[in-house]
Design a protein around this motif. Structure first.
Motif, PDB file in Angstrom:
ATOM      1  N   SER A  92       0.825  -1.215   0.000  1.00 50.62           N
ATOM      2  CA  SER A  92       0.000   0.000   0.000  1.00 50.62           C
ATOM      3  C   SER A  92       0.849   1.250   0.000  1.00 50.62           C
ATOM      4  O   SER A  92       0.529   2.234  -0.683  1.00 50.62           O
ATOM      5  N   ALA A  93       1.933   1.242   0.778  1.00 45.47           N
ATOM      6  CA  ALA A  93       2.785   2.425   0.849  1.00 45.47           C
ATOM      7  C   ALA A  93       3.624   2.592  -0.414  1.00 45.47           C
ATOM      8  O   ALA A  93       3.745   3.690  -0.964  1.00 45.47           O
ATOM      9  N   LYS A  94       4.200   1.512  -0.892  1.00 44.16           N
ATOM     10  CA  LYS A  94       5.093   1.579  -2.049  1.00 44.16           C
ATOM     11  C   LYS A  94       4.353   2.038  -3.299  1.00 44.16           C
ATOM     12  O   LYS A  94       4.908   2.758  -4.130  1.00 44.16           O
ATOM     13  N   TYR A  95       3.089   1.630  -3.417  1.00 43.71           N
ATOM     14  CA  TYR A  95       2.302   1.978  -4.607  1.00 43.71           C
ATOM     15  C   TYR A  95       1.137   2.889  -4.236  1.00 43.71           C
ATOM     16  O   TYR A  95       0.039   2.765  -4.753  1.00 43.71           O
ATOM     17  N   GLN A  96       1.425   3.828  -3.345  1.00 44.81           N
ATOM     18  CA  GLN A  96       0.383   4.718  -2.844  1.00 44.81           C
ATOM     19  C   GLN A  96      -0.256   5.548  -3.966  1.00 44.81           C
ATOM     20  O   GLN A  96      -1.461   5.785  -3.966  1.00 44.81           O
ATOM     21  N   GLU A  97       0.537   6.001  -4.927  1.00 49.27           N
ATOM     22  CA  GLU A  97      -0.021   6.831  -6.008  1.00 49.27           C
ATOM     23  C   GLU A  97      -1.111   6.093  -6.781  1.00 49.27           C
ATOM     24  O   GLU A  97      -2.148   6.674  -7.126  1.00 49.27           O
ATOM     25  N   GLU A  98      -0.893   4.804  -7.045  1.00 53.11           N
ATOM     26  CA  GLU A  98      -1.851   4.046  -7.833  1.00 53.11           C
ATOM     27  C   GLU A  98      -2.970   3.449  -6.973  1.00 53.11           C
ATOM     28  O   GLU A  98      -4.113   3.324  -7.447  1.00 53.11           O
ATOM     29  N   LEU A  99      -2.679   3.082  -5.746  1.00 52.05           N
ATOM     30  CA  LEU A  99      -3.642   2.345  -4.927  1.00 52.05           C
ATOM     31  C   LEU A  99      -4.458   3.230  -3.998  1.00 52.05           C
ATOM     32  O   LEU A  99      -5.631   2.936  -3.730  1.00 52.05           O
ATOM     33  N   GLY A 100      -3.861   4.310  -3.497  1.00 49.72           N
ATOM     34  CA  GLY A 100      -4.526   5.076  -2.448  1.00 49.72           C
ATOM     35  C   GLY A 100      -4.788   4.187  -1.239  1.00 49.72           C
ATOM     36  O   GLY A 100      -4.023   3.260  -0.946  1.00 49.72           O
ATOM     37  N   TYR A 101      -5.878   4.449  -0.535  1.00 51.49           N
ATOM     38  CA  TYR A 101      -6.249   3.629   0.623  1.00 51.49           C
ATOM     39  C   TYR A 101      -7.314   2.582   0.291  1.00 51.49           C
ATOM     40  O   TYR A 101      -7.682   1.793   1.152  1.00 51.49           O
ATOM     41  N   PHE A 102      -7.791   2.560  -0.962  1.00 47.19           N
ATOM     42  CA  PHE A 102      -8.937   1.712  -1.269  1.00 47.19           C
ATOM     43  C   PHE A 102      -8.698   0.747  -2.422  1.00 47.19           C
ATOM     44  O   PHE A 102      -9.583  -0.037  -2.757  1.00 47.19           O
ATOM     45  N   GLY A 103      -7.513   0.752  -3.033  1.00 44.15           N
ATOM     46  CA  GLY A 103      -7.326  -0.030  -4.242  1.00 44.15           C
ATOM     47  C   GLY A 103      -6.452  -1.259  -4.121  1.00 44.15           C
ATOM     48  O   GLY A 103      -6.195  -1.924  -5.129  1.00 44.15           O
ATOM     49  N   LEU A 104      -5.967  -1.594  -2.933  1.00 39.58           N
ATOM     50  CA  LEU A 104      -5.006  -2.683  -2.802  1.00 39.58           C
ATOM     51  C   LEU A 104      -5.572  -4.015  -3.290  1.00 39.58           C
ATOM     52  O   LEU A 104      -4.965  -4.694  -4.126  1.00 39.58           O
ATOM     53  N   HIS A 152       3.300   7.465   8.261  1.00 39.66           N
ATOM     54  CA  HIS A 152       3.762   6.077   8.243  1.00 39.66           C
ATOM     55  C   HIS A 152       4.004   5.619   6.806  1.00 39.66           C
ATOM     56  O   HIS A 152       4.984   4.904   6.525  1.00 39.66           O
ATOM     57  N   THR A 153       3.126   6.027   5.898  1.00 43.08           N
ATOM     58  CA  THR A 153       3.308   5.709   4.485  1.00 43.08           C
ATOM     59  C   THR A 153       4.621   6.286   3.967  1.00 43.08           C
ATOM     60  O   THR A 153       5.377   5.617   3.247  1.00 43.08           O
ATOM     61  N   ALA A 154       4.911   7.531   4.332  1.00 41.47           N
ATOM     62  CA  ALA A 154       6.152   8.165   3.894  1.00 41.47           C
ATOM     63  C   ALA A 154       7.372   7.422   4.438  1.00 41.47           C
ATOM     64  O   ALA A 154       8.383   7.271   3.730  1.00 41.47           O
ATOM     65  N   MET A 155       7.296   6.949   5.683  1.00 41.33           N
ATOM     66  CA  MET A 155       8.402   6.176   6.259  1.00 41.33           C
ATOM     67  C   MET A 155       8.629   4.893   5.481  1.00 41.33           C
ATOM     68  O   MET A 155       9.775   4.518   5.174  1.00 41.33           O
ATOM     69  N   GLN A 156       7.542   4.190   5.161  1.00 48.88           N
ATOM     70  CA  GLN A 156       7.673   2.952   4.394  1.00 48.88           C
ATOM     71  C   GLN A 156       8.243   3.219   3.003  1.00 48.88           C
ATOM     72  O   GLN A 156       9.088   2.460   2.504  1.00 48.88           O
ATOM     73  N   ILE A 203       7.120  -4.364   9.554  1.00 51.74           N
ATOM     74  CA  ILE A 203       8.055  -3.233   9.510  1.00 51.74           C
ATOM     75  C   ILE A 203       7.410  -1.995  10.121  1.00 51.74           C
ATOM     76  O   ILE A 203       6.319  -1.582   9.714  1.00 51.74           O
ATOM     77  N   LEU A 204       8.073  -1.433  11.149  1.00 51.65           N
ATOM     78  CA  LEU A 204       7.648  -0.213  11.834  1.00 51.65           C
ATOM     79  C   LEU A 204       6.242  -0.335  12.416  1.00 51.65           C
ATOM     80  O   LEU A 204       5.422   0.562  12.272  1.00 51.65           O
ATOM     81  N   ARG A 205       6.005  -1.435  13.122  1.00 58.32           N
ATOM     82  CA  ARG A 205       4.734  -1.597  13.819  1.00 58.32           C
ATOM     83  C   ARG A 205       4.880  -1.343  15.320  1.00 58.32           C
ATOM     84  O   ARG A 205       3.896  -1.301  16.035  1.00 58.32           O
ATOM     85  N   PHE A 206       6.107  -1.196  15.794  1.00 66.10           N
ATOM     86  CA  PHE A 206       6.355  -0.927  17.212  1.00 66.10           C
ATOM     87  C   PHE A 206       7.040   0.423  17.418  1.00 66.10           C
ATOM     88  O   PHE A 206       7.506   0.718  18.511  1.00 66.10           O
ATOM     89  N   ASP A 207       7.085   1.233  16.372  1.00 72.03           N
ATOM     90  CA  ASP A 207       7.788   2.509  16.490  1.00 72.03           C
ATOM     91  C   ASP A 207       7.114   3.438  17.490  1.00 72.03           C
ATOM     92  O   ASP A 207       7.768   4.160  18.251  1.00 72.03           O
ATOM     93  N   TYR A 208       5.775   3.415  17.526  1.00 71.28           N
ATOM     94  CA  TYR A 208       5.037   4.339  18.403  1.00 71.28           C
ATOM     95  C   TYR A 208       5.289   4.034  19.876  1.00 71.28           C
ATOM     96  O   TYR A 208       5.443   4.956  20.692  1.00 71.28           O
ATOM     97  N   ILE A 209       5.318   2.743  20.250  1.00 71.84           N
ATOM     98  CA  ILE A 209       5.506   2.410  21.667  1.00 71.84           C
ATOM     99  C   ILE A 209       6.950   2.657  22.082  1.00 71.84           C
ATOM    100  O   ILE A 209       7.216   3.097  23.202  1.00 71.84           O
TER     101      ILE A 209
END
Length: 537
Positions: free
Chosen positions: A92-104, A186-190, A253-259
């Motif tokens: 989702s993050a790598k192909y954010q331009e094409e997928l957005g949040y609804f196209g995966l 988070h998307t930008a980090m990925q 990847i980066l699922r525990f960064d917040y804690i």
């Protein structure tokens, strides 16, 4: 692997849960016994004898073994890599331009249908815009995904899909989940990570170690600031926390960064480095949003102190500067790296859909207003949409209770130190106002890091003992009845309600006892009222 040979009883998936369950029970009961006998009282003023040293080395050994059980024994579905979450997050993050949040799901199906047909067994898929389940043929027929991708990006997407397929993911289940809901930050980090690293098994494994390193770093900072005994207790609870088992989000990847950021933020508050604390909390908020409850708690404390002293503390200003600098910087970066304001609007829309109703693996006070029907199994179980309707009819009562409870807790904690107030009020607000996914209750570890030292205060010791026993209860409840809504929505939500009620009562007792002895005006330090009691309350 070496863990399998040397530490088989603790690293085998079938044994890891049992080991962590036993450790949670033993630690909870041990802390209660120590509390009852007052063994920690004045402990830091006495030289360590051989018995104490033996206990310390034993505790270190148990912590290390428990860490192996957590990070390796609780691997997801027999694989250390969390294939489910990697698919959602990375793709989702790598192909954010094409997928957005609804196209995966739509694009994975439609593009694969023109290539290797890796997903041919998937017959039903969730529509991420409506959360309705549709036939895969219908989704492919209506899709415009082939037009969204350039030939180069399409080839790269299909190659990454094939790389994931080699890890043997459960495609049927994955494409019925609820999609990706990471913030644009988070998307930008990925995107930063996968713009450099190749997407293959080796690099995925290396990147999945980032979270292990972050947790170890956070515990190291805790040990440096709070002392190694509290570090070991915090580590043991983190590893035995039933709600935060590694199998849920570990190996991604980066699922525990917040804690990790929150733990280090509390350490910064302990050292009175408020700008650093503000920056770390800003990162946690921009990564996961819900840590805003801790920011609000800090802000409320600063506001109450400013009202009492008739001036704004320089430390509160430093915190605000750190928060705004990091938070603002991350927001601006996300606009450049993750698609601008449109991405933030899509994320908000996605979260409104995603959070519209609860699910079987969520925990929170609102579940106490959704106890309709059979709670123990599927027969007679009220659906989650119907539970959302029932909650809406009782929302006024829920809101009134939340406001009253938070007001009492804030009044009770107003004379405590800033660290204790931020942790307790932040956690209480999080629990009362949300139905959060189970693994976000990793934040309960922050109770060990309160300004009121559990090694010196017997009331705080009971709170920490309660954490271990609640975790043990979770393991037991799942063992007796594997129906997840019963375990999470009911058992743990009710138990945590009682826990936070007792914690509020404890804070109220401390406030009533000391209200007359507290100074009317403090120094410029927000931590001027640091508690140093050693008696039990």
């Amino acid at each position: 692997m070496v863990f399998d040979v040397l530490l088989f009883p603790f690293s085998a998936p079938e044994n890891a849960n049992a080991w962590l369950w036993v450790v949670a029970i033993v630690m909870g009961l041990l802390l209660l016994i120590v509390n009852g006998l007052g063994l920690f009282k004045h402990a830091e003023r006495q030289p360590a004898g051989r018995v104490q040293q033996g206990i310390c080395f034993g505790l270190i050994a148990i912590t290390l073994i428990t860490a192996v059980s957590y990070f390796y024994g609780l691997r997801s579905q027999g694989s250390w890599l969390h294939r489910w979450d990697i698919f959602h997050t990375v793709m989702s993050a790598k192909y954010q331009e094409e997928l957005g949040y609804f196209g995966l799901y739509e694009c994975a199906l439609s593009l694969d249908a023109t290539d290797k047909r890796l997903l041919w067994k998937v017959k039903r898929v969730r529509d991420l815009k409506t959360h309705a389940i549709r036939s895969s043929g219908e989704v492919i027929r209506d899709s415009d995904c082939p037009q969204r991708f350039s030939p180069e990006r399409k080839a790269e997407f299909l190659a990454d899909l094939a790389e994931l397929d080699a890890l043997h993911p459960r495609w049927k289940g994955m494409l019925r989940d609820k999609g990706y809901n990471g913030t644009p930050v988070h998307t930008a980090m990925q995107r930063l990570i996968w713009g450099v690293a190749p997407f293959n098994h080796r690099s995925i494994t290396i990147m999945a170690l980032i979270d292990v390193g972050l947790i170890c770093l956070a515990l190291g900072v805790v040990g440096r600031v709070f002392g190694w005994p509290l570090m070991l207790i915090a580590g043991l609870f983190f590893f035995t926390n039933f709600m935060n088992r590694y199998t849920h989000m570990g190996g991604s990847i980066l699922r525990f960064d917040y804690i990790a950021a929150l733990m280090m933020a509390m350490a910064a508050l302990k050292k009175e480095r408020h700008a650093t604390a503000g920056g770390l909390m800003a990162y946690a908020v921009m990564s996961r949003i819900f840590p805003l409850t801790f920011v609000a708690a800090y802000g409320l404390y600063a506001l109450l102190l400013s009202w009492r002293e008739r001036r704004i503390s320089s430390q509160a200003l430093a915190y605000a500067q750190g928060f705004l600098f990091v938070g603002g910087g991350l927001f601006l970066w996300s606009l450049w790296a993750a698609g601008g304001l449109d991405t933030w609007r899509d994320w908000c829309q996605n979260m409104l859909i995603h959070s519209g109703k609860t699910a079987g693996y969520r925990i929170g006070f609102p579940h106490l207003f959704m106890m309709q029907g059979n709670l123990l199994g599927t027969e007679g179980f009220v659906s989650f949409p119907d539970k959302a309707i029932a909650f809406a009819s009782m929302k006024g009562w829920w809101l009134a209770i939340c406001l009253l409870w938070l007001s009492v807790a804030a009044w009770s904690g107003r004379n405590r130190d800033v660290l204790t107030f931020t942790v307790m009020i932040g956690l209480l607000a999080f629990f009362l106002t949300s139905v959060a996914t189970r693994y976000y209750y990793s934040v309960l570890v922050l109770i060990v890091l309160m300004g009121i030292n559990p090694l010196q205060n017997r009331g705080a010791q009971r709170l920490v003992a309660g954490l271990f026993l609640i975790s043990a209860l979770g393991f037991g409840a799942l063992h007796l009845n594997g129906f997840r809504p019963w375990v999470y929505n009911t058992v743990l939500s009710i138990t945590l309600t009682g826990y936070f009620a007792l914690a509020t009562f404890w804070l109220t007792g401390l406030s009533l006892k000391r209200v007359r002895s507290m100074p009317r005006a403090g120094t410029d330090s927000l931590a001027a009222h640091e508690n140093n009691e050693t008696s039990g309350h």
